[in-house]
Design a protein around this motif. Structure first.
Motif, PDB file in Angstrom:
ATOM      1  N   ASN A 425     -26.172  -4.620  25.664  1.00  0.00           N
ATOM      2  CA  ASN A 425     -27.233  -5.633  25.668  1.00  0.00           C
ATOM      3  C   ASN A 425     -27.220  -6.461  24.382  1.00  0.00           C
ATOM      4  O   ASN A 425     -27.507  -7.669  24.400  1.00  0.00           O
ATOM      5  N   PHE A 426     -26.887  -5.808  23.271  1.00  0.00           N
ATOM      6  CA  PHE A 426     -26.781  -6.515  21.995  1.00  0.00           C
ATOM      7  C   PHE A 426     -25.720  -7.610  22.096  1.00  0.00           C
ATOM      8  O   PHE A 426     -25.926  -8.751  21.663  1.00  0.00           O
ATOM      9  N   SER A 452      -7.926   8.965  17.866  1.00  0.00           N
ATOM     10  CA  SER A 452      -9.245   8.623  18.386  1.00  0.00           C
ATOM     11  C   SER A 452      -9.597   9.272  19.713  1.00  0.00           C
ATOM     12  O   SER A 452     -10.750   9.203  20.138  1.00  0.00           O
ATOM     13  N   GLN A 453      -8.637   9.869  20.388  1.00  0.00           N
ATOM     14  CA  GLN A 453      -8.982  10.626  21.586  1.00  0.00           C
ATOM     15  C   GLN A 453      -8.007  11.788  21.755  1.00  0.00           C
ATOM     16  O   GLN A 453      -6.845  11.722  21.348  1.00  0.00           O
ATOM     17  N   ASN A 454      -8.508  12.869  22.375  1.00  0.00           N
ATOM     18  CA  ASN A 454      -7.671  14.050  22.547  1.00  0.00           C
ATOM     19  C   ASN A 454      -6.811  13.923  23.803  1.00  0.00           C
ATOM     20  O   ASN A 454      -6.819  12.886  24.481  1.00  0.00           O
ATOM     21  N   ASP A 455      -6.090  14.987  24.116  1.00  0.00           N
ATOM     22  CA  ASP A 455      -5.160  14.950  25.254  1.00  0.00           C
ATOM     23  C   ASP A 455      -5.872  14.721  26.579  1.00  0.00           C
ATOM     24  O   ASP A 455      -5.262  14.254  27.550  1.00  0.00           O
ATOM     25  N   ASP A 456      -7.166  15.052  26.642  1.00  0.00           N
ATOM     26  CA  ASP A 456      -7.941  14.841  27.867  1.00  0.00           C
ATOM     27  C   ASP A 456      -8.584  13.462  27.920  1.00  0.00           C
ATOM     28  O   ASP A 456      -9.295  13.131  28.875  1.00  0.00           O
ATOM     29  N   GLY A 457      -8.356  12.667  26.881  1.00  0.00           N
ATOM     30  CA  GLY A 457      -8.929  11.325  26.841  1.00  0.00           C
ATOM     31  C   GLY A 457     -10.335  11.264  26.293  1.00  0.00           C
ATOM     32  O   GLY A 457     -10.981  10.217  26.356  1.00  0.00           O
ATOM     33  N   ASP A 458     -10.834  12.375  25.734  1.00  0.00           N
ATOM     34  CA  ASP A 458     -12.186  12.387  25.169  1.00  0.00           C
ATOM     35  C   ASP A 458     -12.175  11.800  23.764  1.00  0.00           C
ATOM     36  O   ASP A 458     -11.295  12.132  22.953  1.00  0.00           O
ATOM     37  N   PRO A 459     -13.141  10.947  23.424  1.00  0.00           N
ATOM     38  CA  PRO A 459     -13.188  10.339  22.092  1.00  0.00           C
ATOM     39  C   PRO A 459     -13.409  11.387  21.005  1.00  0.00           C
ATOM     40  O   PRO A 459     -14.214  12.318  21.167  1.00  0.00           O
ATOM     41  N   ILE A 460     -12.703  11.219  19.877  1.00  0.00           N
ATOM     42  CA  ILE A 460     -12.850  12.166  18.767  1.00  0.00           C
ATOM     43  C   ILE A 460     -13.039  11.455  17.421  1.00  0.00           C
ATOM     44  O   ILE A 460     -13.032  12.112  16.382  1.00  0.00           O
ATOM     45  N   SER A 461     -13.209  10.124  17.427  1.00  0.00           N
ATOM     46  CA  SER A 461     -13.376   9.416  16.156  1.00  0.00           C
ATOM     47  C   SER A 461     -14.603   8.519  16.217  1.00  0.00           C
ATOM     48  O   SER A 461     -15.251   8.378  17.250  1.00  0.00           O
ATOM     49  N   TYR A 462     -14.882   7.877  15.082  1.00  0.00           N
ATOM     50  CA  TYR A 462     -16.032   6.978  14.978  1.00  0.00           C
ATOM     51  C   TYR A 462     -15.805   5.661  15.705  1.00  0.00           C
ATOM     52  O   TYR A 462     -16.733   4.866  15.891  1.00  0.00           O
ATOM     53  N   ARG A 463     -14.578   5.378  16.113  1.00  0.00           N
ATOM     54  CA  ARG A 463     -14.275   4.095  16.740  1.00  0.00           C
ATOM     55  C   ARG A 463     -14.925   3.966  18.113  1.00  0.00           C
ATOM     56  O   ARG A 463     -15.228   4.960  18.768  1.00  0.00           O
ATOM     57  N   ALA A 464     -15.095   2.719  18.557  1.00  0.00           N
ATOM     58  CA  ALA A 464     -15.682   2.482  19.879  1.00  0.00           C
ATOM     59  C   ALA A 464     -14.734   3.009  20.958  1.00  0.00           C
ATOM     60  O   ALA A 464     -13.568   2.620  20.994  1.00  0.00           O
ATOM     61  N   PRO A 465     -15.188   3.889  21.852  1.00  0.00           N
ATOM     62  CA  PRO A 465     -14.322   4.413  22.919  1.00  0.00           C
ATOM     63  C   PRO A 465     -13.974   3.325  23.935  1.00  0.00           C
ATOM     64  O   PRO A 465     -14.694   2.333  24.095  1.00  0.00           O
ATOM     65  N   LYS A 466     -12.864   3.519  24.628  1.00  0.00           N
ATOM     66  CA  LYS A 466     -12.426   2.516  25.602  1.00  0.00           C
ATOM     67  C   LYS A 466     -13.460   2.320  26.708  1.00  0.00           C
ATOM     68  O   LYS A 466     -13.606   1.208  27.235  1.00  0.00           O
ATOM     69  N   HIS A 467     -14.181   3.380  27.060  1.00  0.00           N
ATOM     70  CA  HIS A 467     -15.214   3.266  28.095  1.00  0.00           C
ATOM     71  C   HIS A 467     -16.277   2.243  27.689  1.00  0.00           C
ATOM     72  O   HIS A 467     -16.749   1.455  28.518  1.00  0.00           O
ATOM     73  N   VAL A 468     -16.654   2.252  26.417  1.00  0.00           N
ATOM     74  CA  VAL A 468     -17.680   1.335  25.918  1.00  0.00           C
ATOM     75  C   VAL A 468     -17.169  -0.101  25.952  1.00  0.00           C
ATOM     76  O   VAL A 468     -17.888  -1.027  26.365  1.00  0.00           O
ATOM     77  N   LEU A 469     -15.931  -0.300  25.540  1.00  0.00           N
ATOM     78  CA  LEU A 469     -15.365  -1.646  25.515  1.00  0.00           C
ATOM     79  C   LEU A 469     -15.190  -2.199  26.922  1.00  0.00           C
ATOM     80  O   LEU A 469     -15.435  -3.381  27.168  1.00  0.00           O
ATOM     81  N   LYS A 470     -14.763  -1.352  27.835  1.00  0.00           N
ATOM     82  CA  LYS A 470     -14.633  -1.772  29.238  1.00  0.00           C
ATOM     83  C   LYS A 470     -15.993  -2.192  29.797  1.00  0.00           C
ATOM     84  O   LYS A 470     -16.134  -3.248  30.433  1.00  0.00           O
ATOM     85  N   LYS A 471     -16.991  -1.375  29.562  1.00  0.00           N
ATOM     86  CA  LYS A 471     -18.325  -1.681  30.088  1.00  0.00           C
ATOM     87  C   LYS A 471     -18.863  -2.982  29.484  1.00  0.00           C
ATOM     88  O   LYS A 471     -19.472  -3.800  30.184  1.00  0.00           O
ATOM     89  N   THR A 472     -18.616  -3.177  28.201  1.00  0.00           N
ATOM     90  CA  THR A 472     -19.098  -4.393  27.536  1.00  0.00           C
ATOM     91  C   THR A 472     -18.383  -5.625  28.072  1.00  0.00           C
ATOM     92  O   THR A 472     -19.018  -6.643  28.395  1.00  0.00           O
ATOM     93  N   ASN A 473     -17.059  -5.550  28.163  1.00  0.00           N
ATOM     94  CA  ASN A 473     -16.295  -6.692  28.680  1.00  0.00           C
ATOM     95  C   ASN A 473     -16.698  -7.028  30.106  1.00  0.00           C
ATOM     96  O   ASN A 473     -16.857  -8.206  30.463  1.00  0.00           O
ATOM     97  N   ASP A 474     -16.846  -6.019  30.939  1.00  0.00           N
ATOM     98  CA  ASP A 474     -17.242  -6.255  32.332  1.00  0.00           C
ATOM     99  C   ASP A 474     -18.608  -6.927  32.408  1.00  0.00           C
ATOM    100  O   ASP A 474     -18.822  -7.850  33.203  1.00  0.00           O
ATOM    101  N   ALA A 475     -19.543  -6.449  31.585  1.00  0.00           N
ATOM    102  CA  ALA A 475     -20.898  -7.002  31.612  1.00  0.00           C
ATOM    103  C   ALA A 475     -20.904  -8.460  31.167  1.00  0.00           C
ATOM    104  O   ALA A 475     -21.603  -9.301  31.753  1.00  0.00           O
ATOM    105  N   LEU A 476     -20.138  -8.787  30.130  1.00  0.00           N
ATOM    106  CA  LEU A 476     -20.085 -10.165  29.642  1.00  0.00           C
ATOM    107  C   LEU A 476     -19.457 -11.096  30.675  1.00  0.00           C
ATOM    108  O   LEU A 476     -19.935 -12.208  30.898  1.00  0.00           O
ATOM    109  N   LYS A 477     -18.401 -10.641  31.341  1.00  0.00           N
ATOM    110  CA  LYS A 477     -17.712 -11.473  32.326  1.00  0.00           C
ATOM    111  C   LYS A 477     -18.522 -11.600  33.613  1.00  0.00           C
ATOM    112  O   LYS A 477     -18.390 -12.601  34.334  1.00  0.00           O
ATOM    113  N   GLU A 478     -19.355 -10.611  33.897  1.00  0.00           N
ATOM    114  CA  GLU A 478     -20.207 -10.717  35.085  1.00  0.00           C
ATOM    115  C   GLU A 478     -21.234 -11.827  34.909  1.00  0.00           C
ATOM    116  O   GLU A 478     -21.508 -12.601  35.832  1.00  0.00           O
ATOM    117  N   VAL A 479     -21.794 -11.928  33.710  1.00  0.00           N
ATOM    118  CA  VAL A 479     -22.792 -12.963  33.433  1.00  0.00           C
ATOM    119  C   VAL A 479     -22.132 -14.328  33.248  1.00  0.00           C
ATOM    120  O   VAL A 479     -22.639 -15.348  33.725  1.00  0.00           O
TER     121      VAL A 479
END
Length: 764
Positions: A425-426, A452-479
């Motif tokens: 939303n920000f 930044s992510q383990n062998d299972d794809g789980d985030p392990i660092s302070y960086r923005a996870p790919k799930h967050v970036l995907k959701k943000t990009n999708d939301a911006l392009k939808e609007v």
């Protein structure tokens, strides 16, 4: 009362009123007919004023600048009869684009700008103001709409108030008050934010998309975090010091079993002092005891830091921090950034009670930062950082002044959905507030590698996870369907699918700057082919683009040390020429990015000024600009450079730098080509020679002319003309009388480093 609302919610009539008031404020009637005629005719011819920004600052009066902007608005069919009229503010929408393909067009340019830096840094450090920004808008190159190429995208780095003089450490999401023109505040009642909004609106109406640099983190105590404390991890440093003090006592009791009690007690006191920020002298003969204390204490530091960042402890800290902030502000409700008028006092209260947001770390750090001790004099906490194999990487850390968002709880691996929603939303509100056409997302290298992510794809660092970036990009392009997103991803390990498909990015930052010395013609063509291969197989309706990066603010970092100013004037021009005359075809369209000052050969100093809130010094090299601009304009005019594909003509390649390549149509009959002959070596450049043992030799290479060379014309073709930029001209001309053509070849007695020749050839 200063304007606080967004200009984009108003009608064209409001912008008409403001622009016509600008004409009065700057008294455009004082401009002579001769000067006005000169400016108007140039803008009518080119769609912009063909000056470098340095020349515009030195030669154009403020009134002349407004006249030029008026003509540029007319050129874009926006301003007629003293009125601004438009149905859509964004030039992307006006051009008919319904997706983000506009940003990936071959020959499209993206220019990186710092609003504060646009003043005349050769004369003052005073940050640029609106009239300086308008000078940049006036000289910003137009596109070629007949070929689908929009005007140069204006890519703005953060214009927020900043900490430590760095644009990437925002103290709020607002606009820095240092950017405000006080005269316009008084006469137009526009505050700093409204002035930036006005400028962005005029930029878009003048035919230029606008992209903004966004961060998946914020400044340490920014208003963004103070109004939403739950969006960050927090440490209670006082509590950590207390817990570690108890551990120091326990370690001392254990060490007394083998060491002199007096020595242990003495060192125990010194270790406690170091923990709180003093630097006592350590006797050499007792250093071994200090090492024992610190070694045993490190495990406790890790334990308590990890314990404090667990979910239940974070909830308690968030509640306490929220209460402290509201009490300090004096408002007992959900806070907005505008509610905080005493930010320094709020921060001081939090620090006094021991509360600090958890910082970032190093590019390779994982997990939570580990509290080490307070800095000298106890002003701020110091943290240690570790990678995925628990190696100490604190020496690599340069992000302890940033506050990453609390997207993931490391103790259970779950996403914090409320924080992710907050961030999405920000970003949506930021886009809406300024009507941006795209975002460049900072600091997202390494988010899908082992750091930044383990062998299972789980985030392990302070960086923005790919799930967050995907959701943000999708939301911006939808609007906003045409919205474009550029990832600061420099192609490490070829994670093309992850960033393009799994995160829905349109463009990658690319690796041109970090490997400028390696980007010869052959390598650029190989890069094009690799991108085309990806787009041929990828399951994504929107093709990926990768910037051809002429320059960016990272080039002068000592770890990179690769920027066009090192190449000499001819080398810098040839780098620009390569990027404009090596198209990759429909499956490898690649726009070019450059920086304010590049157009007049600003050799260095960009990195120092690009993120600072001061005007940038620039070279005043109009001869360089003349060719730089003409290359760009010619490339936008020719069908072959816009829609063709470059191929190296291998039979002519040798290591001296002599090279030939041709550009042919991709989807039409191959009856006409461009044929390029060049000495691709720069007069000088910094070369990195990577050895098999892992060492790197770095040295300056000086190149020489090549002599007595034949460039054989591809079989079945004959020359039509050469494109020549004559002395003093701003445009290449077609010259049919080619003096060095002999039968099936062009002969060159001498080719200087960086020298190039462009020929049009046709099938016999």
């Amino acid at each position: 009362m200063l304007v606080k609302t967004t200009l984009f919610e108003t009608k064209p009539q409001s912008l008409t009123k403001i622009f016509n008031e600008l004409k009065e404020i700057y008294n455009i009637s004082q401009v002579s007919d001769e000067r006005k005629d000169l400016i108007v005719k140039q803008v009518q011819k080119y769609g912009y004023l063909p000056y470098s920004h340095s020349r515009a600052l030195n030669e154009l009066s403020d009134a002349e600048t407004i006249i030029g902007i008026e003509e540029k608005l007319k050129f874009n069919n926006i301003y007629n009869n003293n009125e601004i009229n438009f149905n859509e503010l964004s030039p992307v929408v006006r051009a008919g684009y319904k997706d983000s393909s506009w940003v990936k067009k071959e020959q499209h340019n993206i220019k990186l700008l710092n609003l504060a830096g646009l003043g005349n840094g050769n004369k003052t450090d005073e940050p640029g103001k609106l009239i300086d920004w308008l000078k940049q808008l006036l000289i910003l190159p137009a596109g070629n709409l007949d070929k689908g190429i929009l005007g140069t995208t204006m890519y703005l780095i953060p214009f927020h108030p900043r900490d430590f003089g760095c644009a990437y450490l925002p103290t709020s999401s607002g606009v820095s008050p240092n950017l405000a023109d006080k005269t316009l505040e008084d006469k137009l009642e526009l505050d700093a934010k409204a002035q930036v909004q006005l400028f962005i609106a005029l930029t878009q109406l003048a035919g230029h998309p606008v992209m903004f640099d966004v961060l998946p983190q914020t400044g340490r105590f920014s208003k963004t975090i103070l109004t939403s404390p739950h969006a960050a991890r927090w440490f209670n440093v006082k509590d950590l010091i207390q817990k570690l003090s108890h551990d120091i006592d326990a370690i001392a009791d254990y060490l007394k079993n083998d060491h002199h009690h007096g020595d242990v007690d003495y060192i125990k006191g010194l270790i406690r002092e170091r923990l709180t920020g003093t630097s006592p002298d350590i006797p050499d003969h007792l250093q071994y005891l200090v090492d024992r204390f610190e070694n045993d204490l490190n495990s406790k530091r890790k334990y308590w830091s990890e314990e404090m960042t667990k979910i239940h402890n974070q909830k308690a800290i968030h509640k306490k921090v929220n209460s402290i902030i509201k009490e300090a502000v004096g408002i007992n409700k959900k806070l907005d950034e505008e509610d905080i008028h005493n930010q320094g006092e709020v921060i001081g209260t939090l620090i006094k009670q021991g509360f600090w947001p958890a910082p970032g770390g190093a590019w390779c750090s994982c997990g939570v930062p580990v509290f080490n001790k307070m800095s000298n004099n106890g002003n701020f906490p110091l943290f240690n950082h570790y990678d995925n194999e628990c190696n100490d990487v604190t020496h690599c850390a340069n992000l302890d002044c940033q506050t990453p968002y609390y997207f993931v709880s490391f103790d259970d691996g779950n996403f914090n959905l409320d924080v992710i929603d907050f961030y999405v939303n920000f970003m949506k509100n930021l886009q809406k507030d300024y009507n941006f056409d795209g975002f460049r997302v900072d600091h997202i290298d390494h988010i899908v590698d082992k750091y930044s992510q383990n062998d299972d794809g789980d985030p392990i660092s302070y960086r923005a996870p790919k799930h967050v970036l995907k959701k943000t990009n999708d939301a911006l392009k939808e609007v906003t369907p045409h919205f474009a997103t550029l990832a600061e991803y420099m192609l490490w390990d070829n994670y093309y699918h992850e960033y393009h498909v799994e995160m829905n990015f349109d463009l990658f930052w690319g690796n041109d700057i970090v490997s400028q010395f390696a980007k010869k013609v052959e390598e650029i063509i190989n890069n094009n082919n690799y991108l085309a291969g990806h787009n041929n197989i990828v399951n994504n309706p929107s093709a990926l683009g990768i910037l051809k990066t002429y320059n960016n603010q990272d080039g002068e970092f000592r770890e990179i040390n690769q920027y066009p100013g090192q190449l000499g004037e001819r080398g810098a021009l040839f780098k620009w020429f390569k990027y404009k005359f090596l198209p990759g075809g429909s499956k490898a369209q690649r726009p070019v990015m450059y920086i304010d000052g590049d157009e007049s050969y600003t050799e260095k100093g960009i990195e120092d000024a690009i993120g600072a809130e001061k005007s940038m010094p620039r070279n005043q090299n109009e001869e360089f600009y003349r060719e730089f601009d003409a290359i760009d304009r010619l490339a936008k005019q020719l069908d072959l450079t816009c829609f063709g594909t470059a191929e190296q003509y291998h039979t002519n390649f040798d290591e001296s730098g002599f090279i030939t390549w041709f550009i042919k149509h991709e989807n039409q009959q191959d009856n006409e080509r461009l044929f390029i002959v060049a000495n691709e070596n720069a007069p000088k450049e910094i070369v990195k020679d990577y050895k098999h043992d892992g060492n790197v030799d770095i040295y300056e290479k000086i190149s020489q002319p090549v002599f007595d060379k034949d460039a054989f014309i591809p079989e079945g073709f004959q020359p039509v003309c050469e494109y020549v930029l004559e002395q003093g001209s701003y445009d290449f001309k077609e010259i049919s009388d080619i003096h060095n053509h002999y039968e099936n070849k062009f002969y060159f007695e001498k080719l200087e480093p960086g020298e190039y020749h462009i020929y049009k050839i046709k099938r016999i």
